[in-house]
Write an enzyme that holds these catalytic residues in place. Structure first.
Site, PDB file in Angstrom:
ATOM      1  N   ASN A 161      -3.770  -6.589   3.648  1.00  0.00           N
ATOM      2  CA  ASN A 161      -4.574  -7.651   3.036  1.00  0.00           C
ATOM      3  C   ASN A 161      -3.751  -8.831   2.539  1.00  0.00           C
ATOM      4  O   ASN A 161      -4.247  -9.947   2.447  1.00  0.00           O
ATOM      5  CB  ASN A 161      -5.466  -7.092   1.925  1.00  0.00           C
ATOM      6  CG  ASN A 161      -4.690  -6.420   0.820  1.00  0.00           C
ATOM      7  OD1 ASN A 161      -3.549  -5.981   1.015  1.00  0.00           O
ATOM      8  ND2 ASN A 161      -5.291  -6.319  -0.352  1.00  0.00           N
ATOM      9  N   GLU A 187      -0.361  -1.513  10.366  1.00  0.00           N
ATOM     10  CA  GLU A 187      -0.517  -1.623  11.819  1.00  0.00           C
ATOM     11  C   GLU A 187      -1.388  -2.817  12.214  1.00  0.00           C
ATOM     12  O   GLU A 187      -1.261  -3.357  13.311  1.00  0.00           O
ATOM     13  CB  GLU A 187      -1.110  -0.328  12.397  1.00  0.00           C
ATOM     14  CG  GLU A 187      -2.519   0.006  11.946  1.00  0.00           C
ATOM     15  CD  GLU A 187      -2.564   0.848  10.670  1.00  0.00           C
ATOM     16  OE1 GLU A 187      -3.645   1.377  10.376  1.00  0.00           O
ATOM     17  OE2 GLU A 187      -1.533   0.951   9.989  1.00  0.00           O
ATOM     18  N   GLY A 240      -1.073   0.474  -1.335  1.00  0.00           N
ATOM     19  CA  GLY A 240      -2.129   0.966  -0.464  1.00  0.00           C
ATOM     20  C   GLY A 240      -3.088   1.855  -1.223  1.00  0.00           C
ATOM     21  O   GLY A 240      -3.192   1.779  -2.453  1.00  0.00           O
ATOM     22  N   GLU A 262       1.638   0.865  -6.022  1.00  0.00           N
ATOM     23  CA  GLU A 262       0.483   0.062  -6.441  1.00  0.00           C
ATOM     24  C   GLU A 262      -0.680   0.544  -5.593  1.00  0.00           C
ATOM     25  O   GLU A 262      -0.767   0.245  -4.404  1.00  0.00           O
ATOM     26  CB  GLU A 262       0.760  -1.427  -6.242  1.00  0.00           C
ATOM     27  CG  GLU A 262      -0.298  -2.314  -6.875  1.00  0.00           C
ATOM     28  CD  GLU A 262      -1.125  -3.056  -5.854  1.00  0.00           C
ATOM     29  OE1 GLU A 262      -2.336  -2.735  -5.763  1.00  0.00           O
ATOM     30  OE2 GLU A 262      -0.595  -3.920  -5.151  1.00  0.00           O
ATOM     31  N   CYS A 296      -6.524  -6.148  -3.853  1.00  0.00           N
ATOM     32  CA  CYS A 296      -6.325  -4.972  -4.701  1.00  0.00           C
ATOM     33  C   CYS A 296      -6.969  -5.139  -6.073  1.00  0.00           C
ATOM     34  O   CYS A 296      -7.354  -4.166  -6.709  1.00  0.00           O
ATOM     35  CB  CYS A 296      -4.832  -4.703  -4.880  1.00  0.00           C
ATOM     36  SG  CYS A 296      -3.904  -4.670  -3.352  1.00  0.00           S
ATOM     37  N   GLU A 469       5.630  -4.713 -10.448  1.00  0.00           N
ATOM     38  CA  GLU A 469       6.210  -5.668  -9.507  1.00  0.00           C
ATOM     39  C   GLU A 469       6.089  -7.072 -10.083  1.00  0.00           C
ATOM     40  O   GLU A 469       5.241  -7.341 -10.933  1.00  0.00           O
ATOM     41  CB  GLU A 469       5.510  -5.582  -8.153  1.00  0.00           C
ATOM     42  CG  GLU A 469       5.753  -4.244  -7.474  1.00  0.00           C
ATOM     43  CD  GLU A 469       5.130  -4.142  -6.103  1.00  0.00           C
ATOM     44  OE1 GLU A 469       5.672  -3.416  -5.261  1.00  0.00           O
ATOM     45  OE2 GLU A 469       4.076  -4.791  -5.862  1.00  0.00           O
TER      46      GLU A 469
END
Length: 491
Positions: A161, A187, A240, A262, A296, A469
């Protein structure tokens, strides 16, 4: 709606399709297709790496680590800054790659590239601010020093994303600390990662410091397992789903690796009677519909107090009518692109059908269009036990629950096993402090729907992960603290 062909017009040097290992472009035995999620058309065929290529990349990163960690902080800083400058120079082409492979509108893709570059700029500066400590000793014949040193090779596993920003946010910190990395991009979106690799070469990042191993959905489990179990890997950073994060944590446990995760969110968005309704509507629009609801930190559960519920619903419905336009991301008027694939659209269809079957009312939207396009959808009369209130939507769906008291709203908001982000709107300063402190999330937006920024720490609590992060704390995830006791000193 999308009958015409959309070509990918980017510089040939940035459209890379091979793996990047030890400073070289490497072909795998087979390839996999990268598709435009808006049209289903093939954009490119990319090397489908397996465990051999992943092992080669780990070996290369381990070899390079022993040289990279001995670069001075200033040398690492200068190279990261060159990489930052190159990303800014090629921002438009990099944004085109994002729009092509993940579907977001060009305006948002340009924004992501600005955000991506900002992490390299930030950590190029933080590289020179990794300070240890000299501690007062208990005895006169010794000195106590606390040194900060890089952990080693880091496996970086990123989502689709934000195919560029999720890499630079991790890699910027890792390289600044003196670590080397192996990146496994999603992917669906390997092209952005490979373009970053090309620019890393141009920036002068040494061979083996930054490696990229793209692979298909079929090969992802084996490659991911190797990157999380190989004894030469010291650190794993993953963004993810919570389910995948738990698998990777089990892999990491065997060799007790450093881990930062995360994971999934299910953000509440609370609008109290004391809120400025117009600002709450504007916040809901930006928080929910950015990247078609596929972020997210997107708001997922909307809780609106009874006193302003009807006014909020009316204004939100009008804003959706006026501001949202579906289409291909390369069209300048598009604000809502497709969902990443048909599985994502089917999930949203199922949530809407479940809610309607239990009494929810469709105020706007509600339909799936061609391919993976979904109408932006607003639901009223939603109950907390509906599927859309129990699981993350990751799509353009706003389910609204009416509540009466602050305590009721907090109980609903905190009932989730995850806690990444949360939002609320209020003009009552006492309420602001109470609710912000009681919300069980890692990040809180108060009267603000867009909270992500390089300078602030990003991460969640509960099953939304561990570690942070960005910010000055992001580099700590890639550092160990070594205690050195220097004894036998003469007085």
């Amino acid at each position: 709606m999308l009958q015409r062909h959309y070509s990918l017009d980017v510089s040939a040097q940035l459209l890379r399709t091979q793996a990047f290992i030890e400073g070289r472009w490497v072909s795998a035995a087979s390839t996999f297709p990268v598709l435009d999620p808006a049209t289903g058309e093939e954009i490119a065929k990319v090397s489908d790496c397996g465990t051999k290529e992943a092992q080669d990349a780990v070996n290369a990163a381990y070899k390079a680590f022993h040289l990279w960690k001995n670069h001075t902080a200033k040398e690492r800083s200068i190279l990261l800054r060159k990489w930052f400058d190159l990303i800014n120079q090629h921002k438009e082409d990099l944004a085109k790659l994002i729009t092509a492979e993940c579907g977001k509108p060009m305006k948002e893709s340009i924004g992501e590239m600005t955000y991506s570059a900002s992490f390299l700029e930030w950590f190029s500066e933080e590289a020179r601010r990794v300070y240890g400590d000299i501690v007062a000793p208990p005895a006169k014949d010794r000195k106590i020093l606390l040194l900060k040193q890089p952990v080693g090779v880091a496996s970086i596993i990123t989502p689709w994303n934000f195919p560029s920003a999720m890499i630079t946010r991790k890699v910027g910190a890792a390289l600044a600390a003196g670590c080397t990395v192996v990146v496994k991009p999603a992917e669906d979106t390997p092209l952005s990662a490979l373009a970053l690799a090309e620019l890393s070469v141009q920036a002068g990042i040494p061979p083996g410091v930054f490696n990229v191993v793209p692979c298909s959905r079929e090969k992802t489990p084996a490659v991911g397992e190797l990157l999380c179990t190989d004894p030469l890997v010291a650190k794993i950073s993953f963004t993810g789903s919570t389910a995948t994060g738990k698998i990777l944590l089990r892999h990491a446990a065997g060799t007790v690796k450093r881990v930062s995760m995360e994971l999934g969110g299910h953000a509440p968005f609370i609008v109290f009677d004391s809120a400025d309704v117009d600002k709450a509507v504007a916040g809901a629009m930006v928080s929910k519909f950015r990247n078609s609801g596929q972020t997210c930190v997107c708001s997922n559960r909307f809780l609106v107090q009874s006193g302003i519920h009807d006014a909020f619903m009316e204004k939100l419905a009008k804003a959706m009518d006026a501001e949202l336009k579906l289409g291909h991301g390369s069209e300048p008027t598009t604000t809502q692109g497709p969902l990443i694939n048909t599985r994502a659209a089917e999930k949203l269809e199922n949530q809407i059908a479940d809610a309607v079957a239990q009494g929810a009312v469709i105020v706007r939207g509600g339909k799936r269009l061609e391919g993976s396009f979904m109408q932006p959808t607003l639901l009223s009369s939603v109950k907390t036990d509906m599927l859309c209130m129990q699981e993350e939507s990751f799509g353009p769906l706003i389910p609204v629950v009416k509540f009466n008291t602050e305590q009721e709203a907090l109980a609903i908001a905190n009932a989730s096993p995850v806690g990444l982000a949360g939002y609320f709107y209020s003009r009552d300063i006492s309420q602001i402090w109470r609710v912000a402190e009681q919300m069980e999330v890692g990040m809180v937006g108060v009267n603000e729907g867009l909270i992500s920024t390089t300078e602030a720490s990003f991460g969640g609590i509960k099953q939304s992960g561990m570690g942070r992060e960005g910010s000055k704390y992001g580099i700590d995830e890639y550092l160990e603290i070594k205690y050195m006791c220097l004894g036998g000193l003469s007085l």
